[in-house]
Design a protein around this motif. Structure first.
Motif, mmCIF file in Angstrom:
data_model
loop_
_atom_site.group_PDB
_atom_site.id
_atom_site.type_symbol
_atom_site.label_atom_id
_atom_site.label_comp_id
_atom_site.label_asym_id
_atom_site.label_seq_id
_atom_site.Cartn_x
_atom_site.Cartn_y
_atom_site.Cartn_z
ATOM 1 N N ASP A 64 -6.837 28.720 -15.287
ATOM 2 C CA ASP A 64 -8.101 28.082 -14.488
ATOM 3 C C ASP A 64 -7.442 27.124 -13.280
ATOM 4 O O ASP A 64 -6.848 26.181 -13.517
ATOM 5 C CB ASP A 64 -8.802 27.086 -15.242
ATOM 6 C CG ASP A 64 -9.864 26.354 -14.679
ATOM 7 O OD1 ASP A 64 -10.172 26.752 -13.511
ATOM 8 O OD2 ASP A 64 -10.593 25.549 -15.372
ATOM 9 N N PRO A 65 -7.641 27.783 -11.975
ATOM 10 C CA PRO A 65 -7.206 26.868 -10.835
ATOM 11 C C PRO A 65 -7.704 25.557 -10.869
ATOM 12 O O PRO A 65 -7.263 24.827 -9.832
ATOM 13 C CB PRO A 65 -7.649 27.745 -9.659
ATOM 14 C CG PRO A 65 -8.045 29.144 -10.310
ATOM 15 C CD PRO A 65 -8.699 29.042 -11.595
ATOM 16 N N GLY A 66 -8.995 25.325 -11.315
ATOM 17 C CA GLY A 66 -9.731 24.216 -11.097
ATOM 18 C C GLY A 66 -9.553 23.032 -12.304
ATOM 19 O O GLY A 66 -9.835 21.924 -12.251
ATOM 20 N N TYR A 87 -5.287 15.949 -10.890
ATOM 21 C CA TYR A 87 -5.050 16.968 -9.684
ATOM 22 C C TYR A 87 -4.978 18.356 -10.401
ATOM 23 O O TYR A 87 -4.520 18.514 -11.343
ATOM 24 C CB TYR A 87 -3.379 16.751 -8.949
ATOM 25 C CG TYR A 87 -3.621 15.468 -8.305
ATOM 26 C CD1 TYR A 87 -4.511 15.432 -7.265
ATOM 27 C CD2 TYR A 87 -2.707 14.435 -8.639
ATOM 28 C CE1 TYR A 87 -4.346 14.247 -6.502
ATOM 29 C CE2 TYR A 87 -2.707 13.209 -8.022
ATOM 30 C CZ TYR A 87 -3.553 13.217 -6.970
ATOM 31 O OH TYR A 87 -3.590 11.894 -6.241
ATOM 32 N N THR A 88 -5.625 19.196 -9.489
ATOM 33 C CA THR A 88 -5.772 20.857 -9.838
ATOM 34 C C THR A 88 -4.502 21.626 -9.408
ATOM 35 O O THR A 88 -3.687 20.939 -8.444
ATOM 36 C CB THR A 88 -7.027 21.285 -9.491
ATOM 37 O OG1 THR A 88 -7.069 21.448 -8.123
ATOM 38 C CG2 THR A 88 -8.165 20.514 -9.885
ATOM 39 N N PRO A 89 -4.160 22.698 -10.011
ATOM 40 C CA PRO A 89 -3.170 23.686 -9.326
ATOM 41 C C PRO A 89 -3.452 23.745 -7.711
ATOM 42 O O PRO A 89 -2.577 23.969 -6.820
ATOM 43 C CB PRO A 89 -3.319 24.827 -10.071
ATOM 44 C CG PRO A 89 -3.855 24.428 -11.444
ATOM 45 C CD PRO A 89 -4.859 23.545 -11.052
ATOM 46 N N ILE A 90 -4.742 23.852 -7.377
ATOM 47 C CA ILE A 90 -5.174 24.025 -5.852
ATOM 48 C C ILE A 90 -4.638 22.784 -5.099
ATOM 49 O O ILE A 90 -3.772 23.015 -4.183
ATOM 50 C CB ILE A 90 -6.564 24.209 -5.828
ATOM 51 C CG1 ILE A 90 -7.273 25.388 -6.359
ATOM 52 C CG2 ILE A 90 -7.004 24.101 -4.434
ATOM 53 C CD1 ILE A 90 -8.599 25.454 -6.311
ATOM 54 N N ILE A 125 -19.313 27.497 -14.654
ATOM 55 C CA ILE A 125 -19.870 29.015 -14.121
ATOM 56 C C ILE A 125 -18.650 29.606 -13.097
ATOM 57 O O ILE A 125 -18.619 30.941 -13.356
ATOM 58 C CB ILE A 125 -21.261 28.874 -13.299
ATOM 59 C CG1 ILE A 125 -22.081 27.975 -13.979
ATOM 60 C CG2 ILE A 125 -21.656 29.983 -12.659
ATOM 61 C CD1 ILE A 125 -22.891 27.215 -13.003
ATOM 62 N N LEU A 126 -17.903 28.947 -12.653
ATOM 63 C CA LEU A 126 -17.419 29.533 -11.540
ATOM 64 C C LEU A 126 -15.789 29.993 -11.911
ATOM 65 O O LEU A 126 -15.153 30.326 -10.928
ATOM 66 C CB LEU A 126 -17.125 28.457 -10.246
ATOM 67 C CG LEU A 126 -18.565 27.798 -9.854
ATOM 68 C CD1 LEU A 126 -18.775 26.731 -9.018
ATOM 69 C CD2 LEU A 126 -19.649 28.937 -9.476
ATOM 70 N N LYS A 127 -15.496 29.798 -13.081
ATOM 71 C CA LYS A 127 -14.086 30.084 -13.311
ATOM 72 C C LYS A 127 -14.177 31.687 -13.518
ATOM 73 O O LYS A 127 -15.012 32.331 -13.508
ATOM 74 C CB LYS A 127 -13.696 29.565 -14.649
ATOM 75 C CG LYS A 127 -13.616 27.905 -14.649
ATOM 76 C CD LYS A 127 -13.163 27.368 -15.691
ATOM 77 C CE LYS A 127 -14.235 27.419 -17.172
ATOM 78 N NZ LYS A 127 -13.827 28.610 -17.761
#
Ligand code: ZN
Length: 650
Positions: free
Chosen positions: A192-194, A201-204, A373-375
């Motif tokens: 999950d990038p989020g 902090y996220t991977p993004i 929803i957005l994953k």
């Protein structure tokens, strides 16, 4: 692409040269035949994409090619390389092998059973648990060694593993190190990038901090993969995430006219689904979009003689054993939606995904639950346990198949979702009923398809046997086929099935065993029917090529040629055939040809309505409808070939 590939490249499963498909999650390239088997396993086993006819994110294609060139295939065939297994006669499929059963059996063993993957000798302590493997993955992703990571993932390492000491996930590590291919691989396996690390902090965020802006942008794209794919399916456009646009909601040009009471009710109930159930439904619809798109690519890339053989058919989503039977049934029912109904559902899901996300950031009082929803499809919560016990959206209401197991190691998030489920104001069964009613008109076709697909193997067997021996004892296959199929096999056994190209599928032909039906002597000759079918499929091929190349101008002339060929085919048959099956197939054939024509005419005049996206979605939708109609025509023609072949050989 095939030109770019070296000549030495061969199918990972059967060694045929010049493979045209890739399995993204397996890191291998496969031929058309093996691809058809991969598709029948489902996306949870193998995610196939055509190398040239499917749009690829460049970095994902790069990842697959790197894996393939570095011998990722040996991960899935590890023990076959062992001299002992060579001695024991175990081997991979050969180019000359039959798809069924040889190649199919091998592919199932290889990817579904993981029969040839290297298993490390396990002690009873924790040393080779998923946790241990996941820690190895966590440290490996900072390097460029993709195969090692794929091997760890194949052994059970978790892409979303949250390292208790480091306080982050493998994707954080890969993003920080700028390992683009590793990030691609991890997200294919559900990372999950989020997901936030212990500092939030996220991977993004990590990618941006490291100056990896392309990677950061790509990770944002992956975060919206589900809704982007749905939008692209309908209108050929994705949102411009870099400029803050995260949703495209296509409009059906005629939605105001066509929106039935049922569709309105379905929309309302969709909105009242809990977030978790909504997310599951959205994932199921994503899989169905993938199935339909891959079908379309398949149809467009096959030559006309293979167009109607049984290997082309993946009539509905294959069973995913990790889902409950109820959810699997719900997934399969999605195939019954015609293109327009399905487009309506997709648009409703997109609108509601947007509504739910906006609710999250602006007004919703239930912020905690709205994040799902957005994953990307298959992603899991940040946890070292696998989230594979998701409750299905039907069991909430029906409660009939005790799939929900509160003691099965659910994650905290899953637990909170369970309480969310009980809050759901409208029963999911009601929603399902609406869906079913909406789908009722397609049910008959679906049933035919189901019988066809189950029967194809049987028919191959029988064809082989009937050429060798004149009679086969009754009940030869009784343990493997259901009643409807048995009646078919009775007819098939009697038949000398002359043209293998057209074999392998029959309709529901119970009535052929009916003496009255058999006395229907006015059926045309098999040769004539086959000749007409070849004409029809050749014309369909032409149309599909036009669709593939966006030559919308060619739609109308193509559809007219198909209509002519279909009329000639229908004229071969008696006006009032006695057999229900013949009547049904003829009706499907002619009505689909009419529908095809009217769909194709839609692309001729420009829609008068408004600016912006109305043209795009309309065109894309028409193309989907056109493909569906063409598919129905091919199916009906094939049924007629099979029926006449059987009857004339009696
Ligand atoms: Zn192959």
């Amino acid at each position: 692409m095939s030109k770019r590939l070296r000549n030495s490249e061969v199918c990972a499963d059967c060694s045929v040269s010049d493979p045209r498909w890739a399995s993204v999650n397996r890191g291998v390239l496969v031929c058309d035949e093996c691809c058809s088997v991969h598709r029948s396993l489902g996306r949870h086993s193998s995610q196939v994409r055509h190398l040239t006819h499917t749009p690829w994110p460049p970095t994902q294609l790069q990842m697959v090619q790197t894996l393939y060139n570095n011998g990722a295939n040996s991960i899935w065939e590890h023990t076959l390389l062992d001299p002992a297994s060579v001695m024991s006669g175990k081997r991979k499929a050969n180019p000359q092998d039959k798809v069924h059963p040889n190649k199919a059996d091998f592919i199932r063993a290889k990817y579904q059973m993981l029969a040839f993957v290297h298993r490390m000798p396990c002690r009873d302590d924790d040393s080779c648990t998923a946790k241990d493997l996941s820690k190895q993955l966590h440290s490996s992703v900072r390097t460029g060694n993709l195969e090692t990571c794929l091997r760890l993932l194949s052994l059970g390492a978790q892409a979303n593993f949250f390292h208790p000491e480091k306080g982050n996930t493998p994707l954080h590590v890969a993003a920080k190190a700028g390992q683009v291919s590793q990030a691609e691989l991890l997200t294919v396996y559900g990372a999950d990038p989020g997901a936030p690390d212990t500092s939030g902090y996220t991977p993004i965020d990590y990618a941006r901090q490291a100056g990896q802006h392309d990677l950061a942008d790509r990770l944002v794209e992956i975060q919206y993969e589900l809704t982007d794919r749905l939008a692209f399916y309908l209108c050929g456009r994705k949102p411009d995430h870099k400029n803050g646009e995260h949703f495209v909601i296509p409009q059906l040009a005629d939605s105001s006219v066509d929106l039935s009471e049922l569709a309105k009710a379905a929309k309302k109930k969709l909105q009242s689904l809990s977030n978790h159930l909504f997310e599951e439904l959205a994932m199921d619809v994503y899989d169905e979009v993938d199935r339909r798109e891959t079908d379309a690519v398949w149809l467009a890339t096959q030559n006309h003689s293979t167009l109607v053989t049984e290997t082309t058919v993946v009539p509905f989503l294959p069973v995913n054993p990790e889902y409950s039977s109820t959810r699997n049934q719900g997934r399969q029912k999605l195939a019954r939606f015609n293109a327009h109904e399905f487009a309506t559902l997709v648009i409703d899901i997109l609108s509601d995904a947007k509504r739910r996300q906006l609710g999250n950031s602006v007004t919703s009082p239930r912020v905690d639950n709205v994040e799902l929803i957005l994953k990307s499809v298959g992603s899991c919560p940040v946890d070292d346990r696998q989230d594979n016990d998701q409750p299905d959206y039907d069991s909430v209401a029906s409660d009939e198949d005790g799939d929900l197991d509160p003691a099965s190691g659910k994650t905290d998030r899953a637990k909170s979702l369970d309480s969310d489920l009980s809050d759901s104001p409208v029963s999911v069964q009601e929603f399902q009923e609406v869906k079913n009613a909406l789908a009722a008109s397609e049910a008959k076709i679906q049933q035919l398809l189901k019988v066809n697909s189950n029967l194809s193997d049987e028919l191959r067997h029988m064809q082989k046997k009937t050429t060798k021996q004149s009679s086969i004892p009754d009940g030869d296959y009784d343990n493997t086929v259901n009643d409807a199929e048995l009646e078919d096999s009775g007819a098939a056994r009697r038949g000398r099935l002359r043209s293998s190209g057209w074999l392998g599928e029959t309709g529901s032909m119970a009535d052929l065993d009916d003496p009255e039906a058999e006395s229907d002597g006015s059926l045309p000759s098999t040769e004539d029917v086959i000749r007409k079918t070849e004409q029809i499929t050749k014309n369909i091929q032409e149309l599909l090529r036009a669709a593939q190349e966006n030559k919308h101008d060619s739609f109308v002339p193509c559809s007219e040629r198909i209509h002519v060929a279909v009329s000639e085919m229908a004229a071969l048959f008696p006006k009032k055939p006695r057999s229900d099956t013949v009547r049904g197939a003829l009706r499907l054939l002619t009505s689909s040809a009419q529908r095809l024509q009217s769909e194709c005419r839609k692309v001729a005049p420009l829609p008068e309505s408004g600016p912006g996206q109305t043209l795009g979605p309309d065109m894309q939708l028409v193309t989907q409808q056109v493909i569906q109609c063409a598919y129905d025509i091919a199916k009906a023609a094939k049924q007629l070939v099979t029926i006449t072949t059987k009857e004339n050989n009696n």
